[in-house]
Design an enzyme around this catalytic site. Structure first.
Site, PDB file in Angstrom:
ATOM      1  N   HIS A 150       0.849  -1.201   0.000  1.00 48.02           N
ATOM      2  CA  HIS A 150       0.000   0.000   0.000  1.00 48.02           C
ATOM      3  C   HIS A 150       0.885   1.253   0.000  1.00 48.02           C
ATOM      4  O   HIS A 150       0.625   2.210  -0.734  1.00 48.02           O
ATOM      5  CB  HIS A 150      -0.929   0.025   1.218  1.00 48.02           C
ATOM      6  CG  HIS A 150      -2.153  -0.813   1.062  1.00 48.02           C
ATOM      7  ND1 HIS A 150      -2.154  -2.177   1.209  1.00 48.02           N
ATOM      8  CD2 HIS A 150      -3.441  -0.470   0.775  1.00 48.02           C
ATOM      9  CE1 HIS A 150      -3.376  -2.653   1.025  1.00 48.02           C
ATOM     10  NE2 HIS A 150      -4.178  -1.640   0.756  1.00 48.02           N
TER      11      HIS A 150
ATOM     12  N   HIS B 151       0.671  -3.090   9.406  1.00 47.49           N
ATOM     13  CA  HIS B 151       2.102  -2.981   9.124  1.00 47.49           C
ATOM     14  C   HIS B 151       2.824  -2.273  10.254  1.00 47.49           C
ATOM     15  O   HIS B 151       2.231  -1.450  10.977  1.00 47.49           O
ATOM     16  CB  HIS B 151       2.343  -2.207   7.820  1.00 47.49           C
ATOM     17  CG  HIS B 151       2.029  -2.985   6.594  1.00 47.49           C
ATOM     18  ND1 HIS B 151       2.810  -4.018   6.138  1.00 47.49           N
ATOM     19  CD2 HIS B 151       0.999  -2.890   5.719  1.00 47.49           C
ATOM     20  CE1 HIS B 151       2.283  -4.525   5.029  1.00 47.49           C
ATOM     21  NE2 HIS B 151       1.179  -3.859   4.766  1.00 47.49           N
TER      22      HIS B 151
END
Length: 271
Positions: A38, A85
């Site tokens: 992302h 993350h």
């Protein structure tokens, strides 16, 4: 995206532990963490648009830089907020995309000309992504959600690339003449906003219909070819079914996006 997805499955570094992290997104929890694709995509898209736009659109570069930094930062921060993350995952994603942009930027124009004019462009645009999809490193159990996502991205890119090449060969690119570039940004009038909304609705409907039709037909053909019952959901995880059905589906989506949709806009008077 291919670089980032493959790095995940090669490095096999886990996502943040939960607890103490609260994970607000669970669909891709089984995937590995580093790097954040992302973050890679947000950085690549924002700054590719920023760096390529001055030759096409008149705008204040500092404003564009602020928008690119804001959009990419929001995506990066969202990956931390959702617990998907670590800071290291996000930083590595940003740095990998920054490095790719830095080393490829001098060749963008040359690659663009080659992509639009070379006779082998459509062959390369279809064969190379398909090969990369089939050779994607598979985990021991033979299935990876990252393989499917990567095939989706490569298929859409391949279809769009072939479509833009075909538009160039047909002499209809739906763009201003080069002598008129860079063009001024259009005013945000009620009419412009209405046309933009109409384009969004028509385009989204066309792409969704294409996706559904291509997915249904390709799965039906592949199930028949491999002798698999159509109700067998696990069959879609097999490489010989997942890769071709997703690649065909999203190649069709890319083709419709790059060729058909703009022509529909012209017919409807909303281009």
């Amino acid at each position: 995206m291919y670089v980032g997805q493959v790095m995940k499955d090669v490095l096999k570094l886990p996502r943040p532990l939960s607890p103490p992290v609260v994970k607000l997104e669970t669909r891709v929890d089984a995937e590995y963490g580093l790097p954040s694709t992302h973050a890679m995509a947000a950085t690549a898209i924002s700054f590719t648009v920023l760096l390529s736009a001055p030759s096409r659109i008149q705008f204040q570069f500092e404003v564009g830089l602020l928008i690119a930094l804001t959009l990419s930062s929001l995506v990066c921060l969202s990956r931390l907020y959702t617990g998907m993350h670590s800071v290291l995952d996000v930083l590595c994603g940003v740095l990998i995309s920054a490095a790719i942009l830095f080393f490829t930027f001098p060749y963008w124009e040359a690659f663009d000309r080659l992509q639009l004019t070379s006779r082998v462009s459509p062959i390369a645009a279809l064969s190379l992504p398909l090969l990369l999809s089939y050779t994607y490193p598979a985990p021991p159990d033979g299935f990876s959600t990252t393989r499917g996502d990567t095939t989706t991205i490569l298929g859409a890119g391949a279809g769009s690339s072939v479509g833009y090449w075909a538009n160039e060969q047909l002499g209809r690119t739906f763009e201003p003449r080069r002598a008129l570039l860079p063009v001024a940004l259009p005013a945000l009038t009620p009419g412009a906003l209405a046309r933009g909304g109409a384009r969004f609705l028509v385009g989204a409907a066309a792409l969704l219909a294409t996706r559904q039709a291509a997915k249904t037909l390709s799965l039906r053909a592949l199930h028949s070819w491999h002798g698999v019952p159509e109700g067998d959901g696990n069959a879609r995880r097999r490489r010989e079914i997942e890769v071709p059905y997703k690649f065909v589906t999203y190649t069709a989506v890319g083709l419709v996006n790059s060729m058909l949709v703009s022509r529909v806009f012209v017919l409807l008077g909303i281009l």
